[in-house]
Design a protein around this motif. Structure first.
Motif, PDB file in Angstrom:
ATOM      1  N   GLN A   1      65.972   1.968  57.632  1.00 19.80           N
ATOM      2  CA  GLN A   1      66.428   1.700  58.994  1.00 19.80           C
ATOM      3  C   GLN A   1      67.595   0.724  58.964  1.00 19.80           C
ATOM      4  O   GLN A   1      67.692  -0.113  58.065  1.00 19.80           O
ATOM      5  N   ILE A   2      68.427   0.853  59.989  1.00 20.26           N
ATOM      6  CA  ILE A   2      69.418  -0.173  60.283  1.00 20.26           C
ATOM      7  C   ILE A   2      69.021  -0.728  61.645  1.00 20.26           C
ATOM      8  O   ILE A   2      68.926   0.020  62.617  1.00 20.26           O
ATOM      9  N   ARG A   3      68.746  -2.034  61.691  1.00 15.96           N
ATOM     10  CA  ARG A   3      68.363  -2.697  62.940  1.00 15.96           C
ATOM     11  C   ARG A   3      69.465  -3.683  63.310  1.00 15.96           C
ATOM     12  O   ARG A   3      70.035  -4.326  62.434  1.00 15.96           O
ATOM     13  N   TYR A   4      69.707  -3.802  64.603  1.00 18.35           N
ATOM     14  CA  TYR A   4      70.697  -4.766  65.069  1.00 18.35           C
ATOM     15  C   TYR A   4      70.463  -5.077  66.538  1.00 18.35           C
ATOM     16  O   TYR A   4      69.697  -4.396  67.210  1.00 18.35           O
ATOM     17  N   ILE A   5      71.127  -6.110  67.008  1.00 17.16           N
ATOM     18  CA  ILE A   5      71.078  -6.496  68.413  1.00 17.16           C
ATOM     19  C   ILE A   5      72.341  -5.947  69.074  1.00 17.16           C
ATOM     20  O   ILE A   5      73.453  -6.238  68.626  1.00 17.16           O
ATOM     21  N   HIS A   6      72.158  -5.162  70.122  1.00 21.95           N
ATOM     22  CA  HIS A   6      73.288  -4.570  70.843  1.00 21.95           C
ATOM     23  C   HIS A   6      74.143  -5.685  71.441  1.00 21.95           C
ATOM     24  O   HIS A   6      73.616  -6.612  72.066  1.00 21.95           O
ATOM     25  N   SER A   7      75.450  -5.611  71.276  1.00 20.05           N
ATOM     26  CA  SER A   7      76.338  -6.705  71.683  1.00 20.05           C
ATOM     27  C   SER A   7      76.405  -6.914  73.190  1.00 20.05           C
ATOM     28  O   SER A   7      76.684  -8.020  73.652  1.00 20.05           O
ATOM     29  N   VAL A   8      76.147  -5.890  73.990  1.00 18.44           N
ATOM     30  CA  VAL A   8      76.207  -6.028  75.442  1.00 18.44           C
ATOM     31  C   VAL A   8      74.819  -6.288  76.020  1.00 18.44           C
ATOM     32  O   VAL A   8      74.608  -7.217  76.791  1.00 18.44           O
ATOM     33  N   HIS A   9      73.862  -5.454  75.636  1.00 21.38           N
ATOM     34  CA  HIS A   9      72.510  -5.549  76.194  1.00 21.38           C
ATOM     35  C   HIS A   9      71.692  -6.697  75.604  1.00 21.38           C
ATOM     36  O   HIS A   9      70.713  -7.130  76.190  1.00 21.38           O
ATOM     37  N   LEU A  10      72.075  -7.132  74.421  1.00 22.45           N
ATOM     38  CA  LEU A  10      71.346  -8.157  73.674  1.00 22.45           C
ATOM     39  C   LEU A  10      69.886  -7.759  73.442  1.00 22.45           C
ATOM     40  O   LEU A  10      68.974  -8.585  73.472  1.00 22.45           O
ATOM     41  N   SER A  11      69.687  -6.459  73.202  1.00 20.91           N
ATOM     42  CA  SER A  11      68.358  -5.943  72.893  1.00 20.91           C
ATOM     43  C   SER A  11      68.421  -5.223  71.542  1.00 20.91           C
ATOM     44  O   SER A  11      69.482  -4.808  71.092  1.00 20.91           O
ATOM     45  N   GLU A  12      67.271  -5.092  70.915  1.00 20.20           N
ATOM     46  CA  GLU A  12      67.213  -4.502  69.581  1.00 20.20           C
ATOM     47  C   GLU A  12      67.453  -3.001  69.613  1.00 20.20           C
ATOM     48  O   GLU A  12      66.958  -2.291  70.485  1.00 20.20           O
ATOM     49  N   VAL A  13      68.203  -2.520  68.616  1.00 18.62           N
ATOM     50  CA  VAL A  13      68.438  -1.098  68.399  1.00 18.62           C
ATOM     51  C   VAL A  13      67.997  -0.797  66.969  1.00 18.62           C
ATOM     52  O   VAL A  13      68.289  -1.551  66.046  1.00 18.62           O
ATOM     53  N   ILE A  14      67.271   0.307  66.805  1.00 21.72           N
ATOM     54  CA  ILE A  14      66.812   0.724  65.480  1.00 21.72           C
ATOM     55  C   ILE A  14      67.311   2.143  65.228  1.00 21.72           C
ATOM     56  O   ILE A  14      67.080   3.039  66.034  1.00 21.72           O
ATOM     57  N   GLU A  15      68.007   2.322  64.122  1.00 17.54           N
ATOM     58  CA  GLU A  15      68.435   3.653  63.703  1.00 17.54           C
ATOM     59  C   GLU A  15      67.695   3.976  62.419  1.00 17.54           C
ATOM     60  O   GLU A  15      67.757   3.211  61.459  1.00 17.54           O
ATOM     61  N   GLU A  16      66.992   5.108  62.421  1.00 15.90           N
ATOM     62  CA  GLU A  16      66.229   5.510  61.243  1.00 15.90           C
ATOM     63  C   GLU A  16      66.951   6.648  60.518  1.00 15.90           C
ATOM     64  O   GLU A  16      67.476   7.565  61.161  1.00 15.90           O
ATOM     65  N   PHE A  17      66.932   6.583  59.189  1.00 14.72           N
ATOM     66  CA  PHE A  17      67.603   7.570  58.351  1.00 14.72           C
ATOM     67  C   PHE A  17      66.690   7.987  57.209  1.00 14.72           C
ATOM     68  O   PHE A  17      65.760   7.264  56.850  1.00 14.72           O
ATOM     69  N   GLU A  18      67.013   9.126  56.617  1.00 16.79           N
ATOM     70  CA  GLU A  18      66.289   9.597  55.440  1.00 16.79           C
ATOM     71  C   GLU A  18      67.300  10.089  54.411  1.00 16.79           C
ATOM     72  O   GLU A  18      68.225  10.846  54.747  1.00 16.79           O
ATOM     73  N   LEU A  19      67.130   9.661  53.162  1.00 17.45           N
ATOM     74  CA  LEU A  19      67.991  10.132  52.077  1.00 17.45           C
ATOM     75  C   LEU A  19      67.561  11.528  51.659  1.00 17.45           C
ATOM     76  O   LEU A  19      66.372  11.790  51.489  1.00 17.45           O
ATOM     77  N   GLN A  20      68.530  12.403  51.494  1.00 13.68           N
ATOM     78  CA  GLN A  20      68.264  13.760  51.051  1.00 13.68           C
ATOM     79  C   GLN A  20      68.467  13.850  49.535  1.00 13.68           C
ATOM     80  O   GLN A  20      69.064  12.963  48.923  1.00 13.68           O
ATOM     81  N   ASN A  21      68.012  14.927  48.938  1.00 17.31           N
ATOM     82  CA  ASN A  21      68.124  15.100  47.485  1.00 17.31           C
ATOM     83  C   ASN A  21      69.570  15.154  47.002  1.00 17.31           C
ATOM     84  O   ASN A  21      69.844  14.855  45.846  1.00 17.31           O
ATOM     85  N   ASP A  22      70.501  15.546  47.879  1.00 17.91           N
ATOM     86  CA  ASP A  22      71.916  15.601  47.490  1.00 17.91           C
ATOM     87  C   ASP A  22      72.630  14.282  47.786  1.00 17.91           C
ATOM     88  O   ASP A  22      73.852  14.216  47.785  1.00 17.91           O
ATOM     89  N   TYR A  23      71.872  13.224  48.062  1.00 15.53           N
ATOM     90  CA  TYR A  23      72.362  11.872  48.349  1.00 15.53           C
ATOM     91  C   TYR A  23      73.032  11.755  49.714  1.00 15.53           C
ATOM     92  O   TYR A  23      73.620  10.725  50.019  1.00 15.53           O
ATOM     93  N   SER A  24      72.925  12.770  50.540  1.00 15.15           N
ATOM     94  CA  SER A  24      73.429  12.635  51.895  1.00 15.15           C
ATOM     95  C   SER A  24      72.389  11.880  52.722  1.00 15.15           C
ATOM     96  O   SER A  24      71.245  11.700  52.303  1.00 15.15           O
ATOM     97  N   ILE A  25      72.818  11.426  53.885  1.00 14.57           N
ATOM     98  CA  ILE A  25      71.966  10.607  54.745  1.00 14.57           C
ATOM     99  C   ILE A  25      71.727  11.368  56.047  1.00 14.57           C
ATOM    100  O   ILE A  25      72.675  11.751  56.724  1.00 14.57           O
ATOM    101  N   GLN A  26      70.479  11.600  56.371  1.00 16.92           N
ATOM    102  CA  GLN A  26      70.162  12.348  57.589  1.00 16.92           C
ATOM    103  C   GLN A  26      69.611  11.406  58.656  1.00 16.92           C
ATOM    104  O   GLN A  26      68.608  10.730  58.434  1.00 16.92           O
ATOM    105  N   PRO A  27      70.288  11.342  59.821  1.00 18.43           N
ATOM    106  CA  PRO A  27      69.740  10.554  60.932  1.00 18.43           C
ATOM    107  C   PRO A  27      68.407  11.149  61.380  1.00 18.43           C
ATOM    108  O   PRO A  27      68.251  12.367  61.448  1.00 18.43           O
ATOM    109  N   LYS A  28      67.432  10.285  61.677  1.00 16.10           N
ATOM    110  CA  LYS A  28      66.107  10.745  62.089  1.00 16.10           C
ATOM    111  C   LYS A  28      65.743  10.298  63.498  1.00 16.10           C
ATOM    112  O   LYS A  28      65.208  11.085  64.271  1.00 16.10           O
ATOM    113  N   LYS A  29      65.975   9.020  63.823  1.00 18.90           N
ATOM    114  CA  LYS A  29      65.589   8.490  65.137  1.00 18.90           C
ATOM    115  C   LYS A  29      66.558   7.405  65.569  1.00 18.90           C
ATOM    116  O   LYS A  29      67.140   6.709  64.741  1.00 18.90           O
ATOM    117  N   LEU A  30      66.636   7.255  66.883  1.00 16.45           N
ATOM    118  CA  LEU A  30      67.346   6.145  67.498  1.00 16.45           C
ATOM    119  C   LEU A  30      66.391   5.546  68.517  1.00 16.45           C
ATOM    120  O   LEU A  30      65.883   6.255  69.391  1.00 16.45           O
TER     121      LEU A  30
END
Length: 176
Positions: A55-84
């Motif tokens: 995951q990449i977690r951060y605080i949104h610069s305007v809303h000042l609330s947490e945002v979580i982006e979830e990813f999964e590594l694929q076998n070819d080393y690409s990165i697939q977005p899973k959730k926001l």
């Protein structure tokens, strides 16, 4: 007799040196790397084990609330977005899902789950926040604040690849 013993010792030594060289210099350990966008310099890496989600977690610069982006590594080393996952749908955040993605609200958070045919990414470009954002990589139950490893305000490229033990010894490892 001594000559054949000498040849055997030389042969075994060559095999051992070759095997050790392959072990040390052959890239066979999967990592997520964090590279400076302009120079390409590798600033840090995170070893990947069995778990392929991060995951990449951060605080949104305007809303000042947490945002979580979830990813999964694929076998070819690409990165697939899973959730926001986020709390506010105003400036800079989606108000609905598109295509095969699903949109739901749960525990006062908005969740967009990516569909099965979501395109994978070769890398993720990110500008590490300087003030409030606290960009953090979460992997295997551990959190790593990016500015501690790459510096606040640094523009980085995040990608997966294999590294050799030698490359890992030379780099900055994020986990212990």
């Amino acid at each position: 007799m001594k000559k054949s013993r000498y040849k055997l010792v030389v042969a075994i030594s060559l095999i051992a040196v070759t095997a050790l060289s392959v072990l040390i210099f052959y890239p066979n350990r999967t990592v997520i790397t964090f590279q400076h966008i302009r120079s390409g310099e590798e600033l840090a890496y995170l070893p990947i084990h069995q778990q392929k989600h991060f995951q990449i977690r951060y605080i949104h610069s305007v809303h000042l609330s947490e945002v979580i982006e979830e990813f999964e590594l694929q076998n070819d080393y690409s990165i697939q977005p899973k959730k926001l996952i986020y709390e506010d749908t105003a400036i800079g955040m989606p108000s609905n899902a598109y295509g095969e993605d699903t949109f739901e609200m749960k525990d006062e958070k908005y969740i967009i789950t990516k569909g099965p045919n979501t395109k994978t990414l070769p890398s993720i470009n990110l500008s590490v926040g300087q003030v409030r954002s606290e960009h953090t990589i979460v992997y295997d139950g551990e959190s790593y604040v990016l500015k501690d490893f790459v510096g606040a305000g640094t523009s980085i490229k995040i990608e997966a690849r294999d590294m050799s033990i030698w490359q890992m010894w030379k780099g900055v490892k994020m986990s212990e």
